[in-house]
Design an enzyme around this catalytic site. Sequence first.
Site, PDB file in Angstrom:
ATOM      1  N   GLY A   8       0.048  -0.856 -16.223  1.00  0.00           N
ATOM      2  CA  GLY A   8      -0.833  -1.150 -15.083  1.00  0.00           C
ATOM      3  C   GLY A   8      -2.269  -1.346 -15.520  1.00  0.00           C
ATOM      4  N   GLY A  11      -4.676  -3.341 -13.363  1.00  0.00           N
ATOM      5  CA  GLY A  11      -5.014  -2.846 -12.025  1.00  0.00           C
ATOM      6  C   GLY A  11      -6.386  -2.184 -11.992  1.00  0.00           C
ATOM      7  N   LEU A  64       8.080  -2.563 -16.019  1.00  0.00           N
ATOM      8  CA  LEU A  64       8.761  -1.279 -15.835  1.00  0.00           C
ATOM      9  C   LEU A  64      10.217  -1.428 -15.436  1.00  0.00           C
ATOM     10  N   LEU A  85       0.489   3.950 -15.025  1.00  0.00           N
ATOM     11  CA  LEU A  85      -0.224   3.571 -13.794  1.00  0.00           C
ATOM     12  C   LEU A  85       0.438   2.395 -13.088  1.00  0.00           C
ATOM     13  N   ALA A  87       2.595   0.151 -10.836  1.00  0.00           N
ATOM     14  CA  ALA A  87       3.378   0.403  -9.619  1.00  0.00           C
ATOM     15  C   ALA A  87       3.217  -0.753  -8.651  1.00  0.00           C
ATOM     16  N   GLN A  88       4.209  -0.899  -7.784  1.00  0.00           N
ATOM     17  CA  GLN A  88       4.012  -1.660  -6.551  1.00  0.00           C
ATOM     18  C   GLN A  88       3.270  -0.654  -5.689  1.00  0.00           C
ATOM     19  N   THR A 131       0.711  10.606  -6.188  1.00  0.00           N
ATOM     20  CA  THR A 131      -0.142  10.200  -5.073  1.00  0.00           C
ATOM     21  C   THR A 131      -0.125  11.158  -3.883  1.00  0.00           C
ATOM     22  N   GLU A 133       0.179  10.207  -1.042  1.00  0.00           N
ATOM     23  CA  GLU A 133       1.177   9.692  -0.094  1.00  0.00           C
ATOM     24  C   GLU A 133       2.416  10.590  -0.046  1.00  0.00           C
ATOM     25  N   TYR A 155       7.259   3.489  -0.360  1.00  0.00           N
ATOM     26  CA  TYR A 155       6.371   3.760  -1.493  1.00  0.00           C
ATOM     27  C   TYR A 155       6.294   5.267  -1.749  1.00  0.00           C
ATOM     28  N   LYS A 159       7.638   7.300  -5.018  1.00  0.00           N
ATOM     29  CA  LYS A 159       6.728   8.122  -5.834  1.00  0.00           C
ATOM     30  C   LYS A 159       7.174   9.589  -5.846  1.00  0.00           C
TER      31      LYS A 159
HETATM   32  P1  NAP Z   1      -3.208  -1.523  -8.573  1.00  0.00           P
HETATM   33  O1  NAP Z   1      -4.625  -1.974  -8.639  1.00  0.00           O
HETATM   34  O2  NAP Z   1      -2.302  -2.065  -7.532  1.00  0.00           O
HETATM   35  O3  NAP Z   1      -2.551  -1.798 -10.020  1.00  0.00           O
HETATM   36  C1  NAP Z   1      -1.178  -1.710 -10.222  1.00  0.00           C
HETATM   37  C2  NAP Z   1      -0.863  -2.175 -11.632  1.00  0.00           C
HETATM   38  O4  NAP Z   1       0.551  -2.107 -11.859  1.00  0.00           O
HETATM   39  C3  NAP Z   1      -1.260  -3.645 -11.928  1.00  0.00           C
HETATM   40  O5  NAP Z   1      -1.716  -3.716 -13.250  1.00  0.00           O
HETATM   41  C4  NAP Z   1       0.069  -4.368 -11.785  1.00  0.00           C
HETATM   42  O6  NAP Z   1       0.129  -5.587 -12.494  1.00  0.00           O
HETATM   43  C5  NAP Z   1       0.999  -3.347 -12.407  1.00  0.00           C
HETATM   44  N1  NAP Z   1       2.401  -3.547 -12.062  1.00  0.00           N
HETATM   45  C6  NAP Z   1       2.960  -3.711 -10.845  1.00  0.00           C
HETATM   46  N2  NAP Z   1       4.300  -3.829 -10.937  1.00  0.00           N
HETATM   47  C7  NAP Z   1       4.602  -3.733 -12.258  1.00  0.00           C
HETATM   48  C8  NAP Z   1       5.812  -3.806 -12.996  1.00  0.00           C
HETATM   49  N3  NAP Z   1       6.977  -4.004 -12.407  1.00  0.00           N
HETATM   50  N4  NAP Z   1       5.760  -3.650 -14.345  1.00  0.00           N
HETATM   51  C9  NAP Z   1       4.562  -3.490 -14.981  1.00  0.00           C
HETATM   52  N5  NAP Z   1       3.379  -3.441 -14.331  1.00  0.00           N
HETATM   53  C10 NAP Z   1       3.411  -3.555 -12.981  1.00  0.00           C
HETATM   54  O7  NAP Z   1      -3.138   0.064  -8.443  1.00  0.00           O
HETATM   55  P2  NAP Z   1      -4.279   1.163  -8.710  1.00  0.00           P
HETATM   56  O8  NAP Z   1      -5.054   1.355  -7.451  1.00  0.00           O
HETATM   57  O9  NAP Z   1      -4.980   0.866  -9.968  1.00  0.00           O
HETATM   58  O10 NAP Z   1      -3.370   2.464  -8.877  1.00  0.00           O
HETATM   59  C11 NAP Z   1      -2.846   2.829 -10.151  1.00  0.00           C
HETATM   60  C12 NAP Z   1      -1.656   3.757  -9.939  1.00  0.00           C
HETATM   61  O11 NAP Z   1      -2.071   4.920  -9.237  1.00  0.00           O
HETATM   62  C13 NAP Z   1      -0.513   3.170  -9.131  1.00  0.00           C
HETATM   63  O12 NAP Z   1       0.678   3.694  -9.659  1.00  0.00           O
HETATM   64  C14 NAP Z   1      -0.745   3.716  -7.737  1.00  0.00           C
HETATM   65  O13 NAP Z   1       0.479   3.776  -7.040  1.00  0.00           O
HETATM   66  C15 NAP Z   1      -1.299   5.080  -8.055  1.00  0.00           C
HETATM   67  N6  NAP Z   1      -2.233   5.653  -7.084  1.00  0.00           N
HETATM   68  C16 NAP Z   1      -3.321   4.950  -6.684  1.00  0.00           C
HETATM   69  C17 NAP Z   1      -4.227   5.537  -5.822  1.00  0.00           C
HETATM   70  C18 NAP Z   1      -5.465   4.803  -5.362  1.00  0.00           C
HETATM   71  O14 NAP Z   1      -6.075   5.235  -4.392  1.00  0.00           O
HETATM   72  N7  NAP Z   1      -5.874   3.732  -6.048  1.00  0.00           N
HETATM   73  C19 NAP Z   1      -4.022   6.840  -5.370  1.00  0.00           C
HETATM   74  C20 NAP Z   1      -2.905   7.539  -5.816  1.00  0.00           C
HETATM   75  C21 NAP Z   1      -2.020   6.943  -6.687  1.00  0.00           C
HETATM   76  P3  NAP Z   1      -0.483  -6.950 -11.877  1.00  0.00           P
HETATM   77  O15 NAP Z   1      -1.980  -6.868 -12.098  1.00  0.00           O
HETATM   78  O16 NAP Z   1       0.176  -8.004 -12.682  1.00  0.00           O
HETATM   79  O17 NAP Z   1      -0.132  -6.979 -10.431  1.00  0.00           O
HETATM   80  N1  GDD Z   2      -4.301  -2.016   3.872  1.00  0.00           N
HETATM   81  C1  GDD Z   2      -4.737  -1.944   5.133  1.00  0.00           C
HETATM   82  N2  GDD Z   2      -5.095  -3.092   5.791  1.00  0.00           N
HETATM   83  N3  GDD Z   2      -4.804  -0.725   5.720  1.00  0.00           N
HETATM   84  C2  GDD Z   2      -5.279  -0.667   6.994  1.00  0.00           C
HETATM   85  C3  GDD Z   2      -5.672  -1.812   7.704  1.00  0.00           C
HETATM   86  C4  GDD Z   2      -5.567  -3.089   7.075  1.00  0.00           C
HETATM   87  O1  GDD Z   2      -5.873  -4.120   7.630  1.00  0.00           O
HETATM   88  N4  GDD Z   2      -6.113  -1.420   8.920  1.00  0.00           N
HETATM   89  C5  GDD Z   2      -5.994  -0.092   8.973  1.00  0.00           C
HETATM   90  N5  GDD Z   2      -5.488   0.372   7.815  1.00  0.00           N
HETATM   91  C6  GDD Z   2      -5.166   1.781   7.520  1.00  0.00           C
HETATM   92  C7  GDD Z   2      -3.736   2.004   7.026  1.00  0.00           C
HETATM   93  O2  GDD Z   2      -2.827   2.007   8.123  1.00  0.00           O
HETATM   94  C8  GDD Z   2      -3.896   3.357   6.339  1.00  0.00           C
HETATM   95  O3  GDD Z   2      -3.778   4.392   7.277  1.00  0.00           O
HETATM   96  C9  GDD Z   2      -5.342   3.337   5.807  1.00  0.00           C
HETATM   97  O4  GDD Z   2      -5.986   2.224   6.455  1.00  0.00           O
HETATM   98  C10 GDD Z   2      -5.459   3.169   4.291  1.00  0.00           C
HETATM   99  O5  GDD Z   2      -4.674   2.042   3.906  1.00  0.00           O
HETATM  100  P1  GDD Z   2      -4.733   1.450   2.412  1.00  0.00           P
HETATM  101  O6  GDD Z   2      -6.132   1.152   2.046  1.00  0.00           O
HETATM  102  O7  GDD Z   2      -3.729   0.351   2.341  1.00  0.00           O
HETATM  103  O8  GDD Z   2      -4.312   2.682   1.499  1.00  0.00           O
HETATM  104  P2  GDD Z   2      -3.127   3.750   1.626  1.00  0.00           P
HETATM  105  O9  GDD Z   2      -3.771   5.057   1.950  1.00  0.00           O
HETATM  106  O10 GDD Z   2      -2.030   3.283   2.467  1.00  0.00           O
HETATM  107  O11 GDD Z   2      -2.573   3.786   0.126  1.00  0.00           O
HETATM  108  C11 GDD Z   2      -3.486   3.867  -0.980  1.00  0.00           C
HETATM  109  O12 GDD Z   2      -3.735   5.219  -1.300  1.00  0.00           O
HETATM  110  C12 GDD Z   2      -2.587   5.958  -1.739  1.00  0.00           C
HETATM  111  C13 GDD Z   2      -3.058   7.394  -2.013  1.00  0.00           C
HETATM  112  O13 GDD Z   2      -3.051   8.107  -0.828  1.00  0.00           O
HETATM  113  C14 GDD Z   2      -2.830   3.114  -2.157  1.00  0.00           C
HETATM  114  O14 GDD Z   2      -3.767   2.995  -3.197  1.00  0.00           O
HETATM  115  C15 GDD Z   2      -1.617   3.855  -2.684  1.00  0.00           C
HETATM  116  O15 GDD Z   2      -1.165   3.215  -3.886  1.00  0.00           O
HETATM  117  C16 GDD Z   2      -2.023   5.298  -2.991  1.00  0.00           C
HETATM  118  O16 GDD Z   2      -0.916   6.033  -3.464  1.00  0.00           O
END
Ligand code: NAP
Ligand code: GDD
Length: 375
Positions: A8, A11, A64, A85, A87-88, A131, A133, A155, A159
């Site tokens: 990842g 990302g 993956l 890191l 993930a979808q 996460t 989540e 999701y 996870k």
């Molecule tokens: P992101 O920006 O969506 O990045 C996801 C990465 O995974 C990208 O590099 C993507 O590649 C790659 N990927 C997706 N499917 C894959 C596959 N099948 N094989 C190999 N690589 C793949 O996510 P992020 O926000 O950096 O988050 C990083 C990790 O932390 C994720 O696992 C996410 O679920 C977890 N997480 C995130 C948060 C948050 O708030 N950001 C919070 C808790 C947990 P492409 O660039 O080619 O799409």
């Molecule tokens: N994406 C999105 N788009 N979310 C919206 C919208 C919209 O137009 N309007 C309202 N929301 C609300 C969603 O319903 C959710 O309650 C909140 O905004 C946050 O949505 P996201 O920003 O998509 O993040 P997430 O909390 O669902 O998930 C992210 O955080 C997780 C950790 O708690 C992702 O980064 C996950 O990968 C990560 O695990």
Amino acid sequence: MKKAIITGITGQDGSYLTEILLKKGYEVHGIIRKSSSFNTGRIDHLYADKDILNKTLFLHYGDLVDTSNLNRLLERIEPDEIYNLAAQSHVKVSFEIPDYTAQVDALGTLRFLDAIREVGLKRVKFYQASTSELFGKVQEVPQSEKTPFYPRSPYGVAKLYGYWIIVNYREAYDIFACNGILFNHESPRRGETFVTRKITRAASAIAAGLQKTLSLGNLDAKRDWGFAPEYCEGMWKILQHKKAEDFVLATGEAHTVKEFVELTFNEIGIELEWKGKAESEKGVVKKIDYSKTEKLLDLNNKSAQYRYNFSKAIKKGDAVIVIDPNYYRPTEVDLLIGDPSKANKLLGWKAKTKFSNLVRLMVKSDMEKIFTRGY
Ligand code: NAP
Ligand code: GDD
């Protein structure tokens, strides 16, 4: 020189973690997937650096869902640390592609752990991007490492498998594997379809006269939003801890999506008021203060000046926020707020960037991009 594999890497988190590990003197091996268009935008600045590319940073194709590829990479690289890191990562999208989400987010983790056993890497340390989540329909407030899980999306469920398979392989095979249970963390590099970035980007486009309205879903959801680079430093700290354990990283403060919207527009000089209820709710322009907009821009830049001259298209009374029920989720996570005290005590980790500063730095970045480049 320690060697790390980052899945990842393209990302948000992967790009910050790469910078952090390179600064610490690591040799970094990033796994990228084949894509029909460029997917390395977030690491291009590193990629372009001749002192870094193929010297301390190496990129490998991989996925993956491809077991033999993971085995080969582990055999070849023999890493000291692995940060999983990849993930979808989109919760709403996981309702549309639940099978694929499980393949990558759940079984992808298992494939990696099994590859470690297969190759016989005895001392490797494994970080799993777990996460908040997992807490879903929360069983207590705030949520800590001890809070029972109740995921609310494919999701979250995938996870959850990832979480438990880490715990199981740690106990069964003595692998140094840890879950970082990270609450939402954002940045100017956040994917554009996550709500924070969607808001800061659209608000900037609205200010520039390039977009009229922003459609959102649930405005009442509450999230614990922190600043991504600090969380990536936390990932590293988790693997440096003497014992393999799981840690919550969070700010301990929650805000609604609506607050994020209000603060974003406020930053660019647009005061909003809310009219109507539920699906008819609208965010309407109450007051405009262009001096605030100007402060966010470098008006010596010709493109920014040009766009700014055409930007004053918004008027009092314009509905800039509308609700689109398509963005509602079949099951929603209403409130996430983390208790990071374990990480604070054992790792000395603390989220530093406050909510208002996070909003400000994201708006500033998008305003600069949109006014100078137009996208
Ligand atoms: P992101 O920006 O969506 O990045 C996801 C990465 O995974 C990208 O590099 C993507 O590649 C790659 N990927 C997706 N499917 C894959 C596959 N099948 N094989 C190999 N690589 C793949 O996510 P992020 O926000 O950096 O988050 C990083 C990790 O932390 C994720 O696992 C996410 O679920 C977890 N997480 C995130 C948060 C948050 O708030 N950001 C919070 C808790 C947990 P492409 O660039 O080619 O799409
Ligand atoms: N994406 C999105 N788009 N979310 C919206 C919208 C919209 O137009 N309007 C309202 N929301 C609300 C969603 O319903 C959710 O309650 C909140 O905004 C946050 O949505 P996201 O920003 O998509 O993040 P997430 O909390 O669902 O998930 C992210 O955080 C997780 C950790 O708690 C992702 O980064 C996950 O990968 C990560 O695990």
